[in-house]
Design an enzyme around this catalytic site. Structure first.
Site, PDB file in Angstrom:
ATOM      1  N   CYS B 400       0.805  -1.215   0.000  1.00  0.00           N
ATOM      2  CA  CYS B 400       0.000   0.000   0.000  1.00  0.00           C
ATOM      3  C   CYS B 400       0.841   1.269   0.000  1.00  0.00           C
ATOM      4  O   CYS B 400       0.509   2.245  -0.678  1.00  0.00           O
ATOM      5  CB  CYS B 400      -0.990  -0.005   1.156  1.00  0.00           C
ATOM      6  SG  CYS B 400      -0.228  -0.256   2.744  1.00  0.00           S
ATOM      7  N   HIS B 444      -2.140   0.932   7.167  1.00  0.00           N
ATOM      8  CA  HIS B 444      -2.414   1.182   5.757  1.00  0.00           C
ATOM      9  C   HIS B 444      -1.943   2.590   5.414  1.00  0.00           C
ATOM     10  O   HIS B 444      -1.775   3.437   6.291  1.00  0.00           O
ATOM     11  CB  HIS B 444      -3.928   1.047   5.511  1.00  0.00           C
ATOM     12  CG  HIS B 444      -4.302   1.024   4.065  1.00  0.00           C
ATOM     13  ND1 HIS B 444      -3.721   0.169   3.157  1.00  0.00           N
ATOM     14  CD2 HIS B 444      -5.228   1.738   3.368  1.00  0.00           C
ATOM     15  CE1 HIS B 444      -4.258   0.358   1.965  1.00  0.00           C
ATOM     16  NE2 HIS B 444      -5.167   1.322   2.068  1.00  0.00           N
ATOM     17  N   ASP B 459      -7.696   5.977  -2.565  1.00  0.00           N
ATOM     18  CA  ASP B 459      -6.897   4.821  -2.151  1.00  0.00           C
ATOM     19  C   ASP B 459      -6.482   4.030  -3.382  1.00  0.00           C
ATOM     20  O   ASP B 459      -7.265   3.244  -3.911  1.00  0.00           O
ATOM     21  CB  ASP B 459      -7.704   3.933  -1.202  1.00  0.00           C
ATOM     22  CG  ASP B 459      -6.820   2.877  -0.562  1.00  0.00           C
ATOM     23  OD1 ASP B 459      -5.644   2.781  -0.963  1.00  0.00           O
ATOM     24  OD2 ASP B 459      -7.313   2.164   0.333  1.00  0.00           O
TER      25      ASP B 459
END
Lengths: 302, 645
Positions: B400, B444, B459
């Site tokens: 991520c 994250h 995202d």
């Protein structure tokens, strides 16, 4: 009357040397109209004390030496057929006297011992279905050897319970024994006994005992002691007869000490001698372990 | 007395447990030294030999104290104090001789046990501390009990049962006072996200299965796709790593009022954060109000008033809409790009020219990640100097943080202010217990870009691995990579459920016990007051009935007869003298004893005894009055006598 009692006590102390507390307790027992059991080794003077007590009270007394072949009839008497009058005639046994000296009571068979039971509690005997009452006052002063001696059989609990006091004389101290040996004159020591109570005086004293004041607080203490014995498994419980005996003895102790009320100390003084043979019939008179234990574990708040 | 082996063994066990419990406060050499000293004591106790002489123990104490003092700067004051205390206790046990020393030792143990709660609030550890406390209590009992007296468990448990309601009432109703002194903060490594975001830092965090925080929602639960727990903003990029801008480190309180746009939902929830030694906490979208122990800083970040050294819970409510732009300064910061990563910048510029609309630009980046062969992996290949270039055009495999970093750079190159947000996404929702458990592995990173004065959430990971967002991390990873995350024991289903149950228990513990604060207490009092007014009369009736019953029980005839008045008076007057008498001795005998002991006082003591006996045993009221007079008259004498006794 008290002066007479104390002079009797003093002259008893002349006969039995160095045992003043035992003598006082023995007198206490007689004032409380209880039977007395003296337990000791042979030769410690228990028979002498028994004789002296009987003498000093001015009562008629008979002595029976208990043996293993003594029969109940020898004690209480029996009906004998008189050939001349062709009738049964009652021959009274030694029990028909004011004081019965039962020497070495535990040598007799249980059968004979139990013949004494009725006499001691009911003050009467039944022979061939006929009840005859014993003279008043009636005391049994018994002596016995410790149980471990040869040829003895233990008194049953029921009979032990009928003795108010169990006393032991124990060895005299060195000074008393020295005096005893120095004044060895060959005569019986009983001749030293000079003072006597007469029957009326004794009766009057005995009648005073129930009049002694007992406070509720003291009764509570006494009940606490008795109850304590009933809650334990390592001793026999004290019966109501026992608690009555303790109170009666404590009253007599107060009377001898010229008080008209019972104190906790009176109870504590008489308790071991009244209670120990009831708590453990097989114990010997010298040790009062269980009764001391009870005293210790019952806090006295008075 | 002090040669008793079981007692010494018990203390050894207690000190060993303390050493383990306070492990955090000790560096390894201190722990090793303490353990060695305990071992020495164990061996000497085992062989029933004499330990070190007092002289040597003193020398040892001096040397070790000096060493601890030298270590003071590293350890911090709090840890230093714990070290010194445990050192003192251990050395005292080594050279234990007197009874009073043992008593002190037991009390120091109590203090150390209490201070364990500074470091641990865990339920299991609390149970363990309780156990050790029981051990210490037992040693206290052994210390004072005469030989041969054993603890009567039945009686002890009955006493415990009686004390339990009182204990609970104290916990619930006794006012929570503010601490009298400040506990110095300990120097402990912080856990969770740090101030810098390396390409590999989140992957490391993901390996950690420990709990980060828990959330319970008081109203509706937002959709899972909105579970972005913001913790940090990374705005400075140096070509490789992202850093928190110094602007954010300053704690400025958010002055702006967030006006709610109609239609945006709110979420009210309580967060129970684990100790992290940081001040950064977690919130959804734009937090608007919070409980007192946390503050809402600029840009919707939530910070604790002081570092979170123990499990902390805070109430918060958020408006589920993007955070507003705070200042123009933010604009410039978030457009800056360092040298390097030329390829990416060119790509960004090209996209920027191609799509004038920001939303279209973002859609294009999403499409790029979706259409090109990008992979989501926990073990990405190492990257060189121009890390973004290398990731975007060569390796195409990343986690991520790689995607967020790349997307932010592209956006900045295209002229859109963008930043990387660090936090947690998702969590395990436990329906039955009603809470969301967020673990460190849920860490994250994502992107926020400025559009219309608001920082919109973007995202990029969702484009590559949508399952990561919609279900959980495990859903995305291959079986191999899952293996990597799960240590061996977690393969067993039974152990896994067991640990889950433990976590639930721990949750209730933290909500009901640790989370029980002033607010709850005030509410409880309030409720009680309401209930009381409603039930006052019946309650009064019940209480008076109970009192009557108790009075009847105590005063009923024949139960416990009270001591006669004279005895009570005398006992009070004699006080100390009576205490020494054997239980079976009567008071008059006791008085006579003192009369014989103290010939000068014999006369009046004798009189006292006489009137006492008359009063108690002869029921003589006049004697009772006389006794009272005598006691009054001889008060001074009695006091003097008591002093002599």
């Amino acid at each position: 009357m008290f002066t007479q009692l104390h002079s009797v006590e003093q002259s008893l102390n002349q006969v039995i040397l160095g045992k003043s507390s035992q003598i006082r307790l023995a007198l206490c027992c007689l004032l409380a109209e209880g039977h007395l059991l003296l337990e000791d080794l042979p030769g410690m003077g228990k028979t002498t004390l028994a004789h002296a007590l009987a003498n000093s009270l001015g009562l008629s007394y008979r002595r029976v030496q208990f043996t293993s072949d003594l029969l109940p009839g020898d004690l209480v008497g029996m009906n004998i057929y008189d050939a001349r009058s062709q009738q049964f005639h009652f021959q009274a046994g030694p029990v028909f006297s004011q004081v019965l000296l039962a020497d070495e009571i535990n040598r007799a068979s249980p059968k004979t011992q139990s013949a004494l039971l009725e006499a001691m509690e009911e003050k009467q005997v039944s022979i061939d279905g006929e009840t005859r009452s014993l003279p008043t006052p009636f005391f049994v002063i018994a002596t016995q050897n410790p149980l471990f001696h040869a040829g003895t059989s233990a008194l049953p609990e029921s009979q032990l319970d009928r003795f108010m006091f169990r006393l032991s004389l124990g060895f005299p101290d060195r000074q008393a024994e020295h005096q005893l040996l120095r004044h060895d004159s060959g005569n019986s020591r009983l001749t030293l006994l000079t003072e006597q109570l007469d029957t009326e005086q004794l009766r009057a004293l005995q009648l005073q005992v129930p009049q002694i004041t007992v406070s509720d607080a003291l009764l509570d203490y006494l009940l606490a002691l008795v109850n304590n014995s009933r809650q334990r498994s390592d001793m026999l419980p004290l019966s109501p007869r026992a608690s009555k005996a303790i109170l009666r003895a404590a009253k007599a102790h107060a009377l001898i000490n010229q008080r008209n009320y019972v104190t906790a100390d009176d109870v504590q003084r008489v308790f071991p001698h009244v209670a120990e043979h009831r708590l453990d019939p097989s114990s010997s008179a010298q040790d009062s372990r269980l009764s001391q234990l009870l005293l210790q574990q019952t806090p006295c708040l008075l | 007395m002090l040669k008793q082996k079981p007692l010494l063994m018990l203390w050894l066990a207690i000190q060993l447990s303390l050493l383990i419990l306070l492990q955090q406060a000790f560096t390894s050499w201190i722990s090793a030294t303490f353990a060695a000293l305990l071992l020495l004591r164990l061996l000497t106790t085992w062989r029933a030999k004499e330990t070190l002489s007092l002289k040597w123990v003193n020398v040892l104490a001096a040397v070790l104290t000096l060493a601890l003092l030298l270590n003071l700067k590293q350890a911090g004051v709090l840890h230093f104090m714990l070290q010194i205390l445990l050192l003192a206790a251990i050395l005292r046990l080594l050279a234990l001789q007197q009874l009073y020393e043992a008593r002190q030792l037991v009390w120091v143990h109590y203090f150390l046990l209490a201070s364990c709660f500074i470091l641990h609030q865990d339920m299991l550890l609390a149970a363990f501390i309780m156990l050790v406390l029981m051990g210490n209590l037992y040693s206290h009992f052994l210390l004072f009990s005469p030989a041969g007296i054993h603890l009567k468990w039945q009686r002890v448990s009955r006493a415990a049962l009686i004390i339990l309601p009182l204990w609970l009432a104290m916990f619930m109703l006794f006012p929570r006072l503010a601490p009298f002194w400040q506990i110095p903060t300990a120097n402990v490594a912080s856990t969770g996200l740090s101030d810098t975001l390396d390409p590999g830092s989140i992957e490391q965090l993901v390996q950690d299965n420990s709990l980060a925080f828990r959330v319970e929602f008081s109203a509706d639960i937002p959709a899972r796709s909105q579970w972005y727990w913001r913790a940090r903003l990374y705005e400075d990029f140096d070509g490789r790593r992202w850093q928190v801008n110094p602007l954010r480190s300053r704690s400025g309180k958010d002055g702006s009022v967030t006006e709610r746009s109609p239609g945006s939902a709110t979420a009210q929830y309580r967060v129970i954060a684990e100790a992290s030694q940081q001040r950064h906490l977690f919130a959804l979208a734009t937090p608007v109000s919070s409980s007192n122990n946390v503050a809402i800083a600029a840009s919707g970040l939530v910070k604790a008033v002081k570092p979170v050294t123990q499990r902390t819970s805070y109430q918060i409510s958020s408006v589920l809409q993007p955070v507003k732009q705070q200042s123009d300064e933010e604009l410039t910061i978030n457009l800056t790009l360092p040298e390097g990563n030329e390829q990416t910048r060119a790509f960004g510029r090209q996209l920027g020219q191609q799509f004038q609309q920001t939303s279209a630009l973002v859609a294009a980046i999403t499409a790029h990640f979706q259409q090109q062969p990008y992979f989501y992996s926990l073990t990405p290949p190492p990257l060189g100097a121009n890390s973004v270039d290398q990731f975007l055009f060569n390796t195409r495999t990343g986690f991520c943080s790689h995607y967020a970093s790349a997307a932010a750079v592209i956006l900045r190159a295209a002229g859109v202010p963008a930043r990387v947000v660090g936090g947690y996404q998702g969590g395990d929702w436990h329906q039955q217990q009603g809470y969301l458990a967020v673990r460190q592995r849920e860490a994250h990173a994502w992107v926020e870009y400025l559009d219309n004065g608001k920082w919109q959430l973007f995202d990029p990971t969702a484009a590559v691995a949508p399952e990561r967002i919609l279900s959980s991390l495990d859903a995305v990873l291959s079986a191999e990579q899952r293996q990597l995350l799960n240590p061996g024991w977690r393969k067993f289903a039974l152990l896994q459920t067991l640990s889950l149950q433990l976590m639930h228990l721990d949750y209730y513990w933290s909500v009901w016990v640790l989370g029980f604060d002033d607010n709850n207490q005030r509410q409880l009092w309030h409720q009680l007051k309401q209930q009381l007014t409603r039930y006052a009369y019946p309650l009064l009736a019940v209480i008076s009935l109970l009192l009557c019953a108790a009075a009847w029980y105590l005063l009923r005839p024949g139960a416990v007869t009270a001591q006669p008045e004279a005895s009570r008076l005398l006992q009070q007057a004699l006080a100390g003298m009576v205490k020494q008498k054997p239980a079976q001795q009567s008071l008059s005998a006791c008085l006579r004893h003192y009369a014989s002991q103290h010939p000068t006082d014999r006369n009046w003591l004798q009189q006292l005894t006489d009137s006492y006996e008359q009063a108690v045993f002869n029921n003589d009221a006049a004697a009772l009055r006389l006794l009272k007079q005598q006691l009054k008259r001889h008060r001074a004498d009695l006091r003097r006598l008591q002093r002599r006794v």
